[in-house]
Design an enzyme around this catalytic site. Structure first.
Site, PDB file in Angstrom:
ATOM      1  N   GLY A   1     109.067 -18.461  -8.090  1.00 14.75           N
ATOM      2  CA  GLY A   1     110.103 -18.055  -9.040  1.00 14.75           C
ATOM      3  C   GLY A   1     111.217 -19.063  -9.174  1.00 14.75           C
ATOM      4  O   GLY A   1     111.415 -19.670 -10.225  1.00 14.75           O
ATOM      5  N   ASP A   2     112.005 -19.262  -8.088  1.00 17.05           N
ATOM      6  CA  ASP A   2     113.080 -20.258  -8.115  1.00 17.05           C
ATOM      7  C   ASP A   2     112.880 -21.282  -7.006  1.00 17.05           C
ATOM      8  O   ASP A   2     113.841 -21.836  -6.485  1.00 17.05           O
ATOM      9  CB  ASP A   2     114.448 -19.571  -7.982  1.00 17.05           C
ATOM     10  N   GLU A   3     111.623 -21.525  -6.654  1.00 15.12           N
ATOM     11  CA  GLU A   3     111.290 -22.449  -5.580  1.00 15.12           C
ATOM     12  C   GLU A   3     110.602 -23.693  -6.148  1.00 15.12           C
ATOM     13  O   GLU A   3     109.659 -23.593  -6.931  1.00 15.12           O
ATOM     14  CB  GLU A   3     110.371 -21.776  -4.557  1.00 15.12           C
TER      15      GLU A   3
END
Length: 829
Positions: A470-472
């Site tokens: 996701g936000d990695e």
């Protein structure tokens, strides 16, 4: 003895000739109708003529093409409102569209007939003074395709060929003398056979006349001793003539079949070639157009095309390979199947698949090659799209998880071969979940795209940056000299993400936490390296925002303990390990107790009592926030009921709630149920929102808050001044209380020049009918400042720390006394 034989044609023969001419004219109109159907009952015709007109497509596929193929005179396509889509003449699109549009008057009856017939129609029509044979049909999708919206005035395509030219062909093929059109008002010679002609409108515009052989005329007069033999010869000639007529009648279906084959080749983008000795190349009619040779150095179809000239179009990287393929097929008598790319004259390229094999003479000697070539450009592009979608993230365009692991394995193999280290950076965006929860997923997606672009600009083009979650994100740095080089990259990444993001009218600030590991020193297995970098990233996150940490094996033990703590939290609710704590909230003016701030503590069996900051982030990560929030809400309502039973029904209790709770369906019903279950008064309950909730509240969250406000529940906003919300945002929500964060008061105490700013904030809030609460008051000086700027209430360590609900003192000393003692003590210090 002289034998005279004579054969005379009677009236019946003349009538048979007339019937044949009538049939030929009828066949002509029917054939034109079939031509119209060929180019009108076609999905591509609807898409490229009716839905959106494509001039180039029309030139290459309908009217102009049909005129060149069939020798027609002109073509039209009209939309449902009798607006001209295109007009062509003599194989080219017309430029005089205004003149062509005026011809709708002459063609009106044709349009009506085509729209009402429901099938292809043909006949004769005048355009101006010239009679034409027409074929017309409504343009529509083929069976099985979703149809255009129903409309009685449908688009129509019309093909015209001049009647006099077709009659000339008919007269020549059937040996009819003087076949011509005589106007309706003109005299018909007596010795002429005739056939009435009617237009599509039903009016007679003339007769078709010709000069037959007259009844009684001598066809053969021979005087010979063998007249019977001549008669047999004549019969044989007549029989042969009948066979020729039948063959001519079969030519029209054959011509139509050839046209269909040509059209099928166009649709399939298929052509064929024949390789002959001396480098000669014979090609199908559509080959030159397919590869773009029709306007280049081979401009005329009659000019010879050579294999060498064709190979010049193949891209240089593949030219020798294709040349060798042709050579081996000749020499080894083998079949081949190759795919290659050729350059187009106007730029761009074409992907082709060519399948071929040798052909031989009677002795098996190879005479040449015959090949089929198909345009597979669209297929190649589709394959590239599928391949890109399988390996790249659809949102950011960066490599995805599978491609990242593939490149990491390649980097590790190169590092082992060259004996150079590889660094792996694991990046997690801080506050991204807040953006998603507060401003919505659409804003979150834009933020991810812009963050990915910024990070990609921080690494070399030869390095890999990928989005694996996701936000990695991850970054692979090959041939790393030392840790200082990695630190420079990490600092560039953090600096790029630290700049403000301007999205959807909002200014957003985020940061990142980065974990770093090295190969081969800390592993050579891709999964192990990712795990190491991930562990280091979480250590960086716990040390504060905008930070990076290098992996150390000792971190694994910490992460194992962290995992055990997450598992313990799942059991905390069931085992009754959560506890309600209360901190006093005091009225500034009177110094009397006004209520309390509720918070949840965790009595961990091994770690002891844990504050909210020690475990609520775990609850957010593993999905327990809703359950813990529900527990706290229920405990608070029970506490309100207890206060009322002890005669303290005037106190109000503030309960923090998360954005997730406010957005959860049925939250208003949950609050009402808790109040009703414990018999608590709604107007004694205050629900405290985080400041982030003010930025972009959803419609569902706003409706939930309004429903609870009508019930009597009040709302406050906590931590104001630490985020990026302004007082203007409060107008969107039914908020009654505003809490100024401790950091603002502390800053004013250190910097008195900011006193006026805080005073202005409080004054503006009061003008909006908001009651201001100063939270985190720890010193008497901060307490006095809260009074000076006219805060309504205060809370903090000066008034008492959070205590278990059962130990909360309802008889708090007046705050003024506490303040004087605190100030005195400060002064003695």
């Amino acid at each position: 003895m002289t034998l005279e034989t004579a054969r005379r044609i009677d009236a019946a023969t003349a009538e048979r000739t007339k019937a044949e001419i009538a049939d030929a004219v009828a066949d002509l109109t029917t054939a034109m109708g079939k031509k119209a159907e060929e180019y009108s009952l076609w999905n591509d015709a609807v898409d490229h003529l009716v839905v959106a007109f494509d001039r180039d497509w029309a030139y290459a596929n309908v009217g102009p093409y049909a005129e060149r193929l069939w020798g027609l005179d002109r073509s039209y396509a009209w939309n449902g409102g009798d607006g001209l889509i295109y007009a062509s003449k003599d194989g080219a699109l017309r430029e005089d569209m205004e003149v062509a549009a005026q011809e709708v008057v002459d063609l009106h009856e044709v349009l009506v007939a085509a729209r009402t017939a429901g099938k292809p129609t043909g006949g004769i029509v005048h355009v101006g003074q010239t009679p034409f044979v027409f074929g017309a049909r409504v343009i529509e999708y083929e069976k099985g395709h979703a149809q255009l919206p129903p409309d009685p005035a449908k688009p129509v395509q019309i093909f015209l060929t001049r009647l006099d030219l077709e009659l000339a062909k008919l007269a020549a093929s059937r040996r009819i003398a003087d076949l011509r059109i005589v106007p309706a008002d003109g005299p018909v010679p007596p010795a002429v056979s005739s056939l009435p002609l009617r237009s599509i409108a039903g009016t007679s515009f003339g007769v078709l006349a010709w000069a037959p052989e007259q009844p009684g005329r001598t066809l053969l007069r021979e005087t010979a001793p063998y007249a019977g033999g001549f008669m047999l010869a004549l019969v044989a000639l007549l029989f042969l003539f009948q066979r020729v007529l039948q063959r001519l009648k079969r030519q029209e279906p054959l011509r139509l079949s050839e046209a269909r084959l040509a059209q099928a080749q166009r649709v399939a983008k298929l052509a064929y070639t024949v390789h002959l000795p001396e480098d000669r190349l014979e090609v199908s009619a559509n080959f030159r157009e397919l590869i773009g040779l029709h306007n280049e150095q081979v401009s005329a179809a009659s000019e010879p095309l050579t294999v060498g000239l064709y190979l010049d179009r193949v891209i240089p990287d593949q030219r020798l390979e294709i040349q060798d393929t042709y050579r081996r097929a000749w020499e080894e008598n083998t079949r081949f199947d190759v795919e290659y790319r050729i350059a187009r004259p106007g730029g761009g390229h074409l992907d082709l698949q060519e399948v071929g094999e040798p052909f031989h003479d009677a002795d098996g000697l190879v005479l040449g090659l015959i090949t089929a070539i198909q345009d597979i450009t669209a297929r190649r592009r589709a394959e590239e799209t599928i391949r890109h979608q399988a390996n790249y993230d659809a949102l950011t365009g960066l490599p995805n998880r599978p491609l990242f692991y593939d490149r990491l394995r390649q980097a590790l193999r190169r590092a082992a071969r060259d004996r150079t280290p590889v660094a792996l950076l694991f990046i997690d965006l801080n506050r991204f979940k807040w953006v998603n929860d507060t401003l919505g997923h659409q804003t979150g997606d834009v933020l991810l795209r812009e963050a990915a672009q910024r990070m990609a600009a921080c690494v070399r083009g030869s390095e890999t940056i990928a989005r694996i979650g996701g936000d990695e994100f991850t970054v692979i740095l090959s041939d790393v000299g030392d840790t200082g080089e990695v630190e420079k990259v990490a600092r560039r990444l953090l600096d790029s993400l630290g700049a403000p993001f301007h999205i959807a009218g909002q200014t957003l600030h985020i940061s990142a936490s980065i974990g770093v590991t090295f190969a081969p020193d800390q592993g050579t297995d891709p999964e192990l390296l990712v795990k190491n970098a991930d562990v280091a990233m979480y250590h960086a996150k716990r040390q504060g925002t905008a930070n990076w940490v290098f992996y150390d094996p000792g971190m694994d033990a910490d992460e194992l303990a962290h995992l055990r703590m997450e598992n313990d939290l799942h059991e905390a609710l069931a085992k009754g390990q959560l506890a309600l704590f209360l901190q006093p909230v005091v009225e500034v003016g009177s110094g009397l107790l006004a209520g309390a701030q509720a918070e949840v503590r965790w009595n961990h069996p091994e770690r002891g009592q844990l504050a909210p900051a020690d475990f609520l982030h775990l609850a957010e990560a593993n999905g327990l926030m809703l359950q813990i929030g529900s527990w706290l809400l229920d405990a608070a309502c029970r506490q309100l009921a207890d206060w009322r039973g002890r005669g303290a029904e005037g106190l109000r209790l503030t309960v923090p709630v998360s954005i997730l709770q406010l957005k959860h369906p049925g939250f208003d019903e949950e609050v009402a149920g808790c109040l009703g279950r414990h018999g608590a008064s709604p107007d004694r309950l205050i629900l405290e929102l985080p400041e982030a909730a003010m930025l972009a509240p959803s419609a569902e969250m706003t409706r939930t808050m309004q429903t609870l406000r009508l019930l009597g529940v009040a709302f406050s906003v906590g931590g104001f001044g630490t985020g990026y919300a302004s007082l203007g945002h409060l107008r969107r929500l039914p908020v009654e209380f505003l809490k100024i964060d401790q950091a603002i008061l502390r800053d004013v105490v250190r910097t008195p020049a900011n006193h006026d700013m805080v005073h202005a904030i409080v004054a503006l809030a009061r003008s909006m009918n908001l009651t201001v609460i100063a939270e985190g008051v720890e010193t008497g000086e901060q307490r006095m400042l809260a009074g000076e700027v006219r805060c309504g209430f205060v809370q903090g360590g000066l008034l008492g720390p959070p205590v278990p609900a059962g130990a909360f003192d309802l008889a708090v000393r007046p705050v003024a006394q506490v303040s004087r003692e605190a100030i005195g003590e400060d002064g003695q210090d």
